[in-house]
Write a protein that holds these residues in place. Structure first.
Motif, PDB file in Angstrom:
ATOM      1  N   ILE A  62       0.843  -1.211   0.000  1.00 40.89           N
ATOM      2  CA  ILE A  62       0.000   0.000   0.000  1.00 40.89           C
ATOM      3  C   ILE A  62       0.872   1.254   0.000  1.00 40.89           C
ATOM      4  N   THR A  63       0.240   2.367  -0.352  1.00 38.33           N
ATOM      5  CA  THR A  63       0.825   3.686  -0.136  1.00 38.33           C
ATOM      6  C   THR A  63       0.153   4.214   1.117  1.00 38.33           C
ATOM      7  N   LEU A  64       0.910   4.356   2.161  1.00 38.59           N
ATOM      8  CA  LEU A  64       0.352   4.681   3.472  1.00 38.59           C
ATOM      9  C   LEU A  64      -0.433   5.995   3.465  1.00 38.59           C
ATOM     10  N   ALA A  65       0.040   6.988   2.733  1.00 36.88           N
ATOM     11  CA  ALA A  65      -0.597   8.309   2.742  1.00 36.88           C
ATOM     12  C   ALA A  65      -2.030   8.287   2.210  1.00 36.88           C
ATOM     13  N   THR A  66      -2.358   7.303   1.371  1.00 34.72           N
ATOM     14  CA  THR A  66      -3.705   7.270   0.786  1.00 34.72           C
ATOM     15  C   THR A  66      -4.554   6.120   1.328  1.00 34.72           C
ATOM     16  N   PHE A  67      -4.011   5.320   2.220  1.00 33.42           N
ATOM     17  CA  PHE A  67      -4.728   4.161   2.737  1.00 33.42           C
ATOM     18  C   PHE A  67      -5.652   4.563   3.878  1.00 33.42           C
ATOM     19  N   LYS A  68      -6.888   4.072   3.875  1.00 35.22           N
ATOM     20  CA  LYS A  68      -7.865   4.316   4.945  1.00 35.22           C
ATOM     21  C   LYS A  68      -8.071   3.008   5.706  1.00 35.22           C
ATOM     22  N   ALA A  69      -7.580   2.958   6.923  1.00 35.12           N
ATOM     23  CA  ALA A  69      -7.659   1.744   7.735  1.00 35.12           C
ATOM     24  C   ALA A  69      -9.045   1.568   8.343  1.00 35.12           C
ATOM     25  N   VAL A  70      -9.462   0.303   8.464  1.00 38.13           N
ATOM     26  CA  VAL A  70     -10.726  -0.045   9.113  1.00 38.13           C
ATOM     27  C   VAL A  70     -10.444  -1.137  10.143  1.00 38.13           C
ATOM     28  N   PRO A  71     -11.319  -1.286  11.142  1.00 41.60           N
ATOM     29  CA  PRO A  71     -11.110  -2.357  12.118  1.00 41.60           C
ATOM     30  C   PRO A  71     -10.934  -3.711  11.421  1.00 41.60           C
ATOM     31  N   GLY A  72      -9.946  -4.451  11.883  1.00 42.02           N
ATOM     32  CA  GLY A  72      -9.631  -5.750  11.307  1.00 42.02           C
ATOM     33  C   GLY A  72      -8.415  -5.707  10.390  1.00 42.02           C
ATOM     34  N   ASP A  73      -8.001  -4.511   9.943  1.00 42.47           N
ATOM     35  CA  ASP A  73      -6.822  -4.406   9.084  1.00 42.47           C
ATOM     36  C   ASP A  73      -5.553  -4.711   9.869  1.00 42.47           C
ATOM     37  N   VAL A  74      -4.621  -5.354   9.174  1.00 44.31           N
ATOM     38  CA  VAL A  74      -3.303  -5.621   9.742  1.00 44.31           C
ATOM     39  C   VAL A  74      -2.289  -4.927   8.842  1.00 44.31           C
ATOM     40  N   LEU A  75      -1.692  -3.863   9.370  1.00 48.33           N
ATOM     41  CA  LEU A  75      -0.665  -3.124   8.647  1.00 48.33           C
ATOM     42  C   LEU A  75       0.698  -3.664   9.046  1.00 48.33           C
ATOM     43  N   LYS A  76       1.585  -3.763   8.080  1.00 47.55           N
ATOM     44  CA  LYS A  76       2.916  -4.270   8.375  1.00 47.55           C
ATOM     45  C   LYS A  76       3.941  -3.363   7.721  1.00 47.55           C
ATOM     46  N   PHE A  77       4.882  -2.892   8.525  1.00 46.09           N
ATOM     47  CA  PHE A  77       5.984  -2.067   8.038  1.00 46.09           C
ATOM     48  C   PHE A  77       7.253  -2.889   8.141  1.00 46.09           C
ATOM     49  N   THR A  78       7.964  -3.016   7.028  1.00 47.65           N
ATOM     50  CA  THR A  78       9.200  -3.792   6.992  1.00 47.65           C
ATOM     51  C   THR A  78      10.338  -2.866   6.592  1.00 47.65           C
ATOM     52  N   LYS A  79      11.409  -2.904   7.359  1.00 46.15           N
ATOM     53  CA  LYS A  79      12.531  -1.994   7.152  1.00 46.15           C
ATOM     54  C   LYS A  79      13.819  -2.679   7.564  1.00 46.15           C
ATOM     55  N   THR A  80      14.873  -2.437   6.816  1.00 46.39           N
ATOM     56  CA  THR A  80      16.186  -2.955   7.182  1.00 46.39           C
ATOM     57  C   THR A  80      16.943  -1.885   7.954  1.00 46.39           C
ATOM     58  N   VAL A  81      17.491  -2.283   9.091  1.00 44.77           N
ATOM     59  CA  VAL A  81      18.348  -1.410   9.894  1.00 44.77           C
ATOM     60  C   VAL A  81      19.690  -2.114  10.061  1.00 44.77           C
ATOM     61  N   ASN A  82      20.708  -1.366  10.404  1.00 41.40           N
ATOM     62  CA  ASN A  82      22.016  -1.959  10.671  1.00 41.40           C
ATOM     63  C   ASN A  82      22.230  -2.029  12.171  1.00 41.40           C
ATOM     64  N   VAL A  83      22.599  -3.220  12.637  1.00 37.73           N
ATOM     65  CA  VAL A  83      22.867  -3.428  14.056  1.00 37.73           C
ATOM     66  C   VAL A  83      24.358  -3.674  14.213  1.00 37.73           C
ATOM     67  N   THR A  84      24.983  -2.882  15.065  1.00 33.88           N
ATOM     68  CA  THR A  84      26.388  -3.075  15.404  1.00 33.88           C
ATOM     69  C   THR A  84      26.424  -3.576  16.839  1.00 33.88           C
ATOM     70  N   ALA A  85      27.084  -4.693  17.040  1.00 30.86           N
ATOM     71  CA  ALA A  85      27.148  -5.279  18.379  1.00 30.86           C
ATOM     72  C   ALA A  85      28.566  -5.720  18.670  1.00 30.86           C
ATOM     73  N   SER A  86      29.039  -5.329  19.811  1.00 33.95           N
ATOM     74  CA  SER A  86      30.358  -5.741  20.255  1.00 33.95           C
ATOM     75  C   SER A  86      30.272  -5.961  21.758  1.00 33.95           C
ATOM     76  N   GLY A  87      30.548  -7.159  22.198  1.00 33.73           N
ATOM     77  CA  GLY A  87      30.505  -7.435  23.630  1.00 33.73           C
ATOM     78  C   GLY A  87      30.094  -8.861  23.903  1.00 33.73           C
ATOM     79  N   ASN A  88      30.729  -9.438  24.880  1.00 36.73           N
ATOM     80  CA  ASN A  88      30.391 -10.799  25.278  1.00 36.73           C
ATOM     81  C   ASN A  88      29.078 -10.776  26.046  1.00 36.73           C
ATOM     82  N   ASN A  89      28.280 -11.795  25.905  1.00 38.22           N
ATOM     83  CA  ASN A  89      27.031 -11.955  26.647  1.00 38.22           C
ATOM     84  C   ASN A  89      26.066 -10.795  26.439  1.00 38.22           C
ATOM     85  N   LEU A  90      26.031 -10.275  25.237  1.00 36.97           N
ATOM     86  CA  LEU A  90      25.191  -9.123  24.942  1.00 36.97           C
ATOM     87  C   LEU A  90      23.777  -9.582  24.622  1.00 36.97           C
ATOM     88  N   VAL A  91      22.818  -9.182  25.445  1.00 39.51           N
ATOM     89  CA  VAL A  91      21.408  -9.479  25.227  1.00 39.51           C
ATOM     90  C   VAL A  91      20.669  -8.147  25.241  1.00 39.51           C
TER      91      VAL A  91
END
Length: 188
Positions: A62-91
């Motif tokens: 969909i194009t979010l700016a023109t979409f009209k949501a109604v009860p029961g709709d499930v919107l999903k946004f998918t995006k790639t981000v970069n995760v940098t992690a350094s450290g032992n036992n990192l949770v």
């Protein structure tokens, strides 16, 4: 006073003077410097990858700016981000920033819609640097101690649909701002 008593007082005063200067008695001590090594603090960072995210509603792009949501709709946004992690036992816990879903105004319908959507949003993440099932993920550093890896983040926003007719009427014509979706990654 008798001489014996005066002598005892003088003796006690002499002992007190000697004890008062206890720092002058020589005590043996020694020290040695040993090589302990260095410790370096780790890092936890989530950053925008620069690629645009995509929106779907009930599985259709969909194009979010023109979409009209109604009860029961499930919107999903998918995006790639970069995760940098350094450290032992990192949770870390992946989350959505508190201002990610806000009413466009303070109008009652905007506030009601924002409340429905916020309460029914689930975040997910997949990628080589992050494992586990939400909301807590284990962030695994790479072989060199640092992982800067792409992680696909999915925000699933459900507009609930009650079995009671008119239950969501307070959100009619409501508007929310989703321009400030913020992904947070917080060490546990």
């Amino acid at each position: 006073m008798n001489k014996l008593f005066k002598g005892a007082i003088a003796g006690a005063a002499g002992v007190a003077l000697l004890l008062g200067g206890a720092g002058t008695f020589a005590l043996w001590n020694s020290s040695a410097t040993v090589t302990g090594g260095n410790i370096v603090a780790g890092n936890l960072l989530v950053a925008d990858s620069g690629t645009a995210g995509t929106w779907t509603a009930n599985g259709t792009t969909i194009t979010l700016a023109t979409f009209k949501a109604v009860p029961g709709d499930v919107l999903k946004f998918t995006k790639t981000v970069n995760v940098t992690a350094s450290g032992n036992n990192l949770v870390a816990t992946l989350g959505l920033g508190t201002a990610s879903i806000t009413g466009a105004t303070t109008a009652a319908a905007d506030t009601a819609l924002a409340g429905y959507l916020t309460a029914n949003t689930v975040l997910g993440a997949t990628g080589s640097a992050i494992t586990g099932a939400g909301p807590t993920y284990t962030v695994t550093p790479g072989t060199a101690g640092i992982a800067s890896s792409p992680v696909t983040v999915t925000a699933t926003i459900t507009f609930p649909k009650s079995t009671t007719a008119g239950a969501e009427n307070d959100a009619k014509l409501g508007s929310v701002n989703l321009n400030n979706l913020t992904v947070t990654l917080t060490q546990n």
